[in-house]
Motif scaffolding. Structure first.
Motif, PDB file in Angstrom:
ATOM      1  N   PRO A   1       0.796  -1.237   0.000  1.00 30.46           N
ATOM      2  CA  PRO A   1       0.000   0.000   0.000  1.00 30.46           C
ATOM      3  C   PRO A   1       0.827   1.285   0.000  1.00 30.46           C
ATOM      4  O   PRO A   1       0.306   2.355  -0.325  1.00 30.46           O
ATOM      5  N   GLU A   2       2.115   1.206   0.291  1.00 34.28           N
ATOM      6  CA  GLU A   2       2.956   2.414   0.264  1.00 34.28           C
ATOM      7  C   GLU A   2       3.425   2.751  -1.147  1.00 34.28           C
ATOM      8  O   GLU A   2       4.039   3.796  -1.378  1.00 34.28           O
ATOM      9  N   LEU A   3       3.113   1.855  -2.091  1.00 34.00           N
ATOM     10  CA  LEU A   3       3.519   2.061  -3.480  1.00 34.00           C
ATOM     11  C   LEU A   3       2.309   2.367  -4.352  1.00 34.00           C
ATOM     12  O   LEU A   3       1.174   2.128  -3.960  1.00 34.00           O
ATOM     13  N   TRP A   4       2.585   2.864  -5.546  1.00 29.76           N
ATOM     14  CA  TRP A   4       1.535   3.182  -6.493  1.00 29.76           C
ATOM     15  C   TRP A   4       1.967   2.703  -7.873  1.00 29.76           C
ATOM     16  O   TRP A   4       3.119   2.907  -8.264  1.00 29.76           O
ATOM     17  N   LEU A   5       1.051   2.086  -8.607  1.00 36.66           N
ATOM     18  CA  LEU A   5       1.329   1.697  -9.983  1.00 36.66           C
ATOM     19  C   LEU A   5       0.748   2.785 -10.878  1.00 36.66           C
ATOM     20  O   LEU A   5      -0.456   2.848 -11.100  1.00 36.66           O
ATOM     21  N   CYS A   6       1.618   3.663 -11.336  1.00 33.57           N
ATOM     22  CA  CYS A   6       1.210   4.814 -12.150  1.00 33.57           C
ATOM     23  C   CYS A   6       1.056   4.386 -13.600  1.00 33.57           C
ATOM     24  O   CYS A   6       1.985   3.845 -14.185  1.00 33.57           O
ATOM     25  N   PRO A   7      -0.100   4.660 -14.191  1.00 35.07           N
ATOM     26  CA  PRO A   7      -0.283   4.305 -15.598  1.00 35.07           C
ATOM     27  C   PRO A   7       0.246   5.399 -16.522  1.00 35.07           C
ATOM     28  O   PRO A   7       0.029   6.586 -16.285  1.00 35.07           O
ATOM     29  N   ASP A   8       0.959   4.987 -17.538  1.00 35.55           N
ATOM     30  CA  ASP A   8       1.333   5.872 -18.652  1.00 35.55           C
ATOM     31  C   ASP A   8       2.121   7.123 -18.289  1.00 35.55           C
ATOM     32  O   ASP A   8       2.014   8.133 -18.977  1.00 35.55           O
ATOM     33  N   GLN A   9       2.925   7.100 -17.269  1.00 32.30           N
ATOM     34  CA  GLN A   9       3.825   8.220 -16.978  1.00 32.30           C
ATOM     35  C   GLN A   9       5.051   8.076 -17.870  1.00 32.30           C
ATOM     36  O   GLN A   9       5.696   7.039 -17.870  1.00 32.30           O
ATOM     37  N   GLY A  10       5.386   9.089 -18.635  1.00 28.20           N
ATOM     38  CA  GLY A  10       6.578   9.047 -19.462  1.00 28.20           C
ATOM     39  C   GLY A  10       7.828   9.095 -18.598  1.00 28.20           C
ATOM     40  O   GLY A  10       7.846   9.726 -17.538  1.00 28.20           O
ATOM     41  N   LEU A  11       8.889   8.432 -19.048  1.00 27.84           N
ATOM     42  CA  LEU A  11      10.152   8.397 -18.306  1.00 27.84           C
ATOM     43  C   LEU A  11      11.313   8.837 -19.188  1.00 27.84           C
ATOM     44  O   LEU A  11      11.354   8.521 -20.380  1.00 27.84           O
ATOM     45  N   ARG A  12      12.271   9.528 -18.572  1.00 31.95           N
ATOM     46  CA  ARG A  12      13.542   9.825 -19.238  1.00 31.95           C
ATOM     47  C   ARG A  12      14.429   8.591 -19.033  1.00 31.95           C
ATOM     48  O   ARG A  12      14.690   8.208 -17.896  1.00 31.95           O
ATOM     49  N   VAL A  13      14.849   7.977 -20.126  1.00 35.24           N
ATOM     50  CA  VAL A  13      15.592   6.725 -20.032  1.00 35.24           C
ATOM     51  C   VAL A  13      16.918   6.796 -20.770  1.00 35.24           C
ATOM     52  O   VAL A  13      17.188   7.740 -21.488  1.00 35.24           O
ATOM     53  N   GLN A  14      17.695   5.769 -20.587  1.00 41.22           N
ATOM     54  CA  GLN A  14      19.002   5.525 -21.177  1.00 41.22           C
ATOM     55  C   GLN A  14      20.075   6.309 -20.433  1.00 41.22           C
ATOM     56  O   GLN A  14      19.797   7.101 -19.540  1.00 41.22           O
ATOM     57  N   ALA A  15      21.297   6.063 -20.785  1.00 43.86           N
ATOM     58  CA  ALA A  15      22.451   6.541 -20.010  1.00 43.86           C
ATOM     59  C   ALA A  15      22.443   8.037 -19.768  1.00 43.86           C
ATOM     60  O   ALA A  15      22.697   8.492 -18.666  1.00 43.86           O
ATOM     61  N   HIS A  16      22.173   8.813 -20.765  1.00 43.79           N
ATOM     62  CA  HIS A  16      22.213  10.266 -20.599  1.00 43.79           C
ATOM     63  C   HIS A  16      20.818  10.866 -20.494  1.00 43.79           C
ATOM     64  O   HIS A  16      20.659  12.071 -20.623  1.00 43.79           O
ATOM     65  N   ARG A  17      19.816  10.013 -20.298  1.00 42.10           N
ATOM     66  CA  ARG A  17      18.421  10.415 -20.125  1.00 42.10           C
ATOM     67  C   ARG A  17      17.869  11.167 -21.336  1.00 42.10           C
ATOM     68  O   ARG A  17      16.942  11.939 -21.230  1.00 42.10           O
ATOM     69  N   GLY A  18      18.448  10.936 -22.509  1.00 36.85           N
ATOM     70  CA  GLY A  18      17.956  11.559 -23.736  1.00 36.85           C
ATOM     71  C   GLY A  18      16.797  10.803 -24.341  1.00 36.85           C
ATOM     72  O   GLY A  18      16.064  11.338 -25.159  1.00 36.85           O
TER      73      GLY A  18
END
Length: 195
Positions: free
Chosen positions: A65-82
């Protein structure tokens, strides 16, 4: 959308973000991703896709219950977050994405979730590109619900370029999501949502 999705490379992340905003205004539910320097369009999910995410959300919230499964939130990914990825869901501590806008920092993410769609590039996107991008980003777990193969896979132990461990089971069995999640999924019900 085809003209944008067909471009093999884009020079700046800012241009991608502007293109993504324009597309979202023109085609509700459509989303673009930018992984490995390539733009891809993400299919609009179907009805059973949503039911799988509802099922998983209920399990995660009940177990943690302390966590949340967020739907469809965009993420900055990869090594340099590009890179920019649109998982179907991210398991995070409550409030982790507050004030971050369309493309959040992946640091608090414990697990990303993908439910396969029926579009032509699902195999490359969900089974090759995204696991590599998430592992490179350092996200601890990648959960793939593969509706075509009727399997669930958990990728764990990212080493900076790939996940070292992948555990796959067929629908109807149990699968454990290791630390930092620590939940066991009974995946019998997924048989009802293969489409």
């Amino acid at each position: 959308m085809t003209a944008l999705a067909g471009r093999p490379h884009i020079p700046e992340t800012g241009h991608f973000e502007e293109a993504a905003r324009i597309l979202a205004g023109l085609e509700p539910g459509a989303r673009l991703e930018f992984i490995d320097g390539k733009i891809r369009s993400k299919a609009v999910p179907g009805r059973d896709h949503g039911r799988i995410m509802e099922w998983l959300t209920r399990i995660c919230v009940q177990a943690r219950p302390e966590l949340w499964l967020c739907p469809d939130q965009g993420l900055r990914v990869q090594a340099h977050r590009g890179g920019r990825a649109c998982p179907d869901g991210e398991l995070v501590p409550k409030g982790a994405f507050e004030g971050q806008g369309a493309w959040a920092d992946p640091e608090p993410v414990l697990m990303v979730v993908a439910v396969t769609s029926h579009d032509a590039d699902t195999d490359q996107r969900d089974r090759v590109e995204k696991p590599r991008a998430y592992a490179e980003t350092g996200i601890p777990l990648y959960l793939l619900v593969d509706r075509k193969a009727c399997q669930v896979s958990v990728h764990s132990e990212p080493d900076g370029g790939r996940y070292e461990v992948m555990h796959t089971v067929s629908y109807g069995k149990k699968i454990h999501l290791p630390d930092p999640v620590g939940i066991t999924l009974e995946i019998e019900q997924l048989k009802d949502w293969v489409n």
